[in-house]
Design a protein around this motif. Structure first.
Motif, PDB file in Angstrom:
ATOM      1  N   SER A 178       0.945  -1.265  -0.022  1.00 49.73           N
ATOM      2  CA  SER A 178       0.071  -0.157  -0.044  1.00 49.73           C
ATOM      3  C   SER A 178       0.932   1.152   0.049  1.00 49.73           C
ATOM      4  CB  SER A 178      -0.943   0.022   1.214  1.00 49.73           C
ATOM      5  OG  SER A 178      -1.951  -0.879   1.145  1.00 49.73           O
ATOM      6  N   GLU A 216      -8.660   9.505  -4.975  1.00 42.26           N
ATOM      7  CA  GLU A 216      -9.356   8.627  -4.117  1.00 42.26           C
ATOM      8  C   GLU A 216      -8.611   6.931  -3.859  1.00 42.26           C
ATOM      9  OE1 GLU A 216     -13.134   7.592  -5.864  1.00 42.26           O
ATOM     10  OE2 GLU A 216     -14.130   9.557  -5.230  1.00 42.26           O
ATOM     11  N   GLN A 232       5.227   4.665  11.174  1.00 39.39           N
ATOM     12  CA  GLN A 232       3.995   5.663  11.605  1.00 39.39           C
ATOM     13  C   GLN A 232       4.398   6.998  12.034  1.00 39.39           C
ATOM     14  OE1 GLN A 232       2.802   3.257  15.106  1.00 39.39           O
ATOM     15  NE2 GLN A 232       1.133   2.377  14.005  1.00 39.39           N
ATOM     16  N   THR A 275      -1.239  -0.688  12.108  1.00 36.12           N
ATOM     17  CA  THR A 275      -1.691  -0.667  13.632  1.00 36.12           C
ATOM     18  C   THR A 275      -2.193  -2.290  13.587  1.00 36.12           C
ATOM     19  OG1 THR A 275      -3.009   1.603  13.349  1.00 36.12           O
ATOM     20  CG2 THR A 275      -3.811  -0.192  14.949  1.00 36.12           C
ATOM     21  N   THR A 287      -2.080   2.733   6.909  1.00 36.74           N
ATOM     22  CA  THR A 287      -2.337   3.164   8.246  1.00 36.74           C
ATOM     23  C   THR A 287      -2.874   2.168   9.117  1.00 36.74           C
ATOM     24  OG1 THR A 287      -2.480   5.527   7.764  1.00 36.74           O
ATOM     25  CG2 THR A 287      -3.244   5.040   9.772  1.00 36.74           C
ATOM     26  N   VAL A 288      -3.917   1.248   8.723  1.00 31.81           N
ATOM     27  CA  VAL A 288      -4.539   0.321   9.369  1.00 31.81           C
ATOM     28  C   VAL A 288      -3.766  -0.809   9.365  1.00 31.81           C
ATOM     29  CG1 VAL A 288      -6.630  -1.405   9.300  1.00 31.81           C
ATOM     30  CG2 VAL A 288      -7.139   1.210   8.681  1.00 31.81           C
ATOM     31  N   SER A 312      -5.773   8.006  -1.384  1.00 26.64           N
ATOM     32  CA  SER A 312      -6.369   8.210   0.084  1.00 26.64           C
ATOM     33  C   SER A 312      -6.726   6.780   0.353  1.00 26.64           C
ATOM     34  CB  SER A 312      -7.569   9.007  -0.005  1.00 26.64           C
ATOM     35  OG  SER A 312      -7.382  10.273  -0.371  1.00 26.64           O
ATOM     36  N   ALA A 313      -7.178   5.892  -0.422  1.00 28.08           N
ATOM     37  CA  ALA A 313      -7.357   4.550  -0.114  1.00 28.08           C
ATOM     38  C   ALA A 313      -6.008   3.898   0.339  1.00 28.08           C
ATOM     39  CB  ALA A 313      -8.317   3.811  -1.164  1.00 28.08           C
ATOM     40  N   ILE A 315      -3.365   5.042   1.489  1.00 32.42           N
ATOM     41  CA  ILE A 315      -2.786   5.745   2.688  1.00 32.42           C
ATOM     42  C   ILE A 315      -3.607   5.092   3.969  1.00 32.42           C
ATOM     43  CG2 ILE A 315      -2.456   7.769   3.925  1.00 32.42           C
ATOM     44  CD1 ILE A 315      -0.347   7.393   2.143  1.00 32.42           C
ATOM     45  N   ASP A 316      -4.906   4.982   3.836  1.00 32.27           N
ATOM     46  CA  ASP A 316      -5.739   4.624   4.655  1.00 32.27           C
ATOM     47  C   ASP A 316      -5.565   2.981   4.988  1.00 32.27           C
ATOM     48  OD1 ASP A 316      -8.122   4.902   6.497  1.00 32.27           O
ATOM     49  OD2 ASP A 316      -8.718   3.224   5.204  1.00 32.27           O
ATOM     50  N   THR A 317      -5.275   2.147   4.044  1.00 32.66           N
ATOM     51  CA  THR A 317      -4.961   0.735   4.208  1.00 32.66           C
ATOM     52  C   THR A 317      -3.567   0.779   4.923  1.00 32.66           C
ATOM     53  OG1 THR A 317      -6.080   0.296   2.015  1.00 32.66           O
ATOM     54  CG2 THR A 317      -4.663  -1.356   2.772  1.00 32.66           C
ATOM     55  N   THR A 357       2.882  12.340   3.776  1.00 31.68           N
ATOM     56  CA  THR A 357       1.781  12.754   3.343  1.00 31.68           C
ATOM     57  C   THR A 357       1.649  14.377   3.431  1.00 31.68           C
ATOM     58  OG1 THR A 357       0.578  12.531   5.268  1.00 31.68           O
ATOM     59  CG2 THR A 357       0.535  10.726   3.959  1.00 31.68           C
TER      60      THR A 357
END
Length: 460
Positions: free
Chosen positions: A105, A129, A164, A143, A139-140, A132-133, A135-137, A171
């Motif tokens: 990702s 989009e 992290q 974690t 980040t999750v 953003s998807a 980067i969100d993937t 970004t």
């Protein structure tokens, strides 16, 4: 009439009097009373064991202990393996998959962000989009990787923490570059170049090491769980040997060739031994040999996908800088070769060859189209045809790259499913083995006592 002298003359026995100094004091007498009972029982037990019924009972007890020890050893080993397999399925393997998602990702986000700079304005909505998807993937996934790590995985946690910390910096640089790009400021190229450098030289190396460490941990735990269960196996071998020796002794004692109870117990323990042996071999073959054979293509596919994404980023940066370098061309050719080798490895794997043949064909076709478009792009850049190079990159190059990336993603998901199925099959086999063999062991003990009962009745 008796006189006192006559009464004294009748006392011809000595008077019984309590000695002034007793032989045993009260505590010693109490201790003697405590030990005399068990000592007497021990003498009686030894005397009983010297008889034929005593020998029969002793042999039966020894067989019971041997059979029960073998069953309990297998139960304990199966319980430990069951717990460790649960950990591998629910924690270690998902952590490795999260590390994989984080790695891919992050690389994909950098590729999408860089590609937007060859377009005028803010770029397409789909690209924003997708960025953003990604980067969100990532980040999750970071974690999830941290949650799946153990307390002693210090290096893994350190890598996740570094990623992290640096991801918001990346970004932020991308957003600054986009803002300047919208305003037509030339400094946007520098911001984007620096952001891509941060990703490729700092963040992605940490993500790559994280993926490598988690993959090695999965392989290590899988190997440990597929090792032969030598202790339970030796226990069942010893139990069968003792049963055969007991039957030979019983034959010499009673002049009867076979004892049905002992014979039935021998058959049951032999079945249990064969079951444990076959299951151990199957788990070892599936969990070690076949697992390693599939793990290699999975790692190659992942590495080649990352290389393809980075090659796409480098290709885009060539458009931004409006020049094609020899090193970039050499790296692209190496990427094409790596992808072909990964696809060959997938097709050569016995359990993956027919897994997703269509995705392999799609990947090869998209790779060839992308290679052809890249060759034309380099030629246009060298000839100064910048508008034509942009058209090739944003249309032919982007389409073939996206098709290749999607095909590789499907192949990686298919390979991961096969790897996970090996772990789950070992989990199911271990669960079934413990319960079934435990039942056979209990039946074997019952058969031993039923077999010795008629012989004991002959002496009662």
């Amino acid at each position: 009439m008796t006189t006192p002298n006559a009464e004294l003359a009748d006392q011809w026995l000595d008077d019984v009097t309590e000695p002034s100094q007793p032989v045993f004091d009260r505590p010693t007498h109490r201790l003697y009373a405590w030990f005399i009972g068990p000592a007497r029982l021990a003498r009686r037990l030894l005397s009983f064991l010297g008889t034929t019924p005593g020998k029969l009972v002793a042999v039966t007890l020894a067989l019971t202990i041997a059979i029960a020890a073998a069953g309990m050893s297998l139960a304990a080993s199966s319980t430990d393996r069951h717990a460790n397999l649960n950990t591998l399925l629910s924690s270690t393997e998902p952590m490795n998959n999260s590390a994989h998602n984080l790695y891919t990702s992050l690389s994909l986000a950098d590729t999408i962000a860089t590609t937007g700079f060859v377009q005028l304005g803010e770029g397409s909505t789909d690209d924003r989009e997708a960025y953003s998807a990604a980067i969100d993937t990532a980040t999750v996934a970071a974690t999830e990787s941290a949650l799946g790590s153990a307390t002693d995985d210090t290096r893994i946690r350190e890598l996740i923490l570094n990623i992290q910390r640096q991801l918001p910096v990346y970004t932020g640089m991308v957003e600054t570059a986009r803002a300047n790009h919208r305003d037509g400021n030339a400094v946007a190229v520098n911001y984007m170049s620096n952001a891509s450098t941060l990703m490729r030289e700092d963040i992605l190396p940490d993500a790559r090491e994280l993926f490598r460490l988690t993959s090695a941990k999965v392989t290590q735990e899988q190997k440990a769980l597929t090792r032969p269960q030598w202790v339970p196996l030796s226990g069942f071998v010893a139990a069968v040997f003792f049963l055969l020796a007991a039957q030979w002794w019983l034959w010499r004692l009673t002049r009867r060739r076979f004892n049905r109870g002992f014979l039935a117990a021998t058959v049951l323990l032999s079945v249990a031994l064969a079951w444990v042996s076959i299951t151990t071999i199957m788990i070892w073959a599936a969990g070690s040999q076949r697992f390693e054979a599939v793990a290699a293509p999975w790692e190659q596919l992942t590495a080649s996908q990352i290389e393809a994404q980075q090659a796409r980023t480098t290709e885009t940066l060539m458009l931004v800088s409006r020049q094609a370098t020899v090193d970039a061309t050499v790296d692209f050719d190496a990427t094409v070769l790596a992808v072909h080798q990964a696809l060959d490895s997938y097709g050569a794997a016995e359990d993956l060859g027919a897994g997703d043949a269509q995705s392999v064909a799609d990947a090869r076709g998209a790779l060839n189209q992308w290679a052809s478009a890249h060759k034309d792009l380099v030629a246009d850049l060298n000839a100064g045809r910048y508008d034509s190079a942009i058209t090739l990159s944003t249309e032919d190059g982007a389409g073939s790259f996206n098709d290749l990336n999607d095909a590789l993603t499907r192949l990686i998901a298919d390979t991961r499913g096969v790897l996970r199925s090996y772990i789950e099959s070992g989990h199911q086999a271990t669960t079934a083995l413990g319960g079934s063999v435990g039942f056979l062991t209990l039946l074997g003990i019952i058969c031993v006592w039923l077999g010795i009962r008629p012989r004991l009745q002959e002496y009662l």
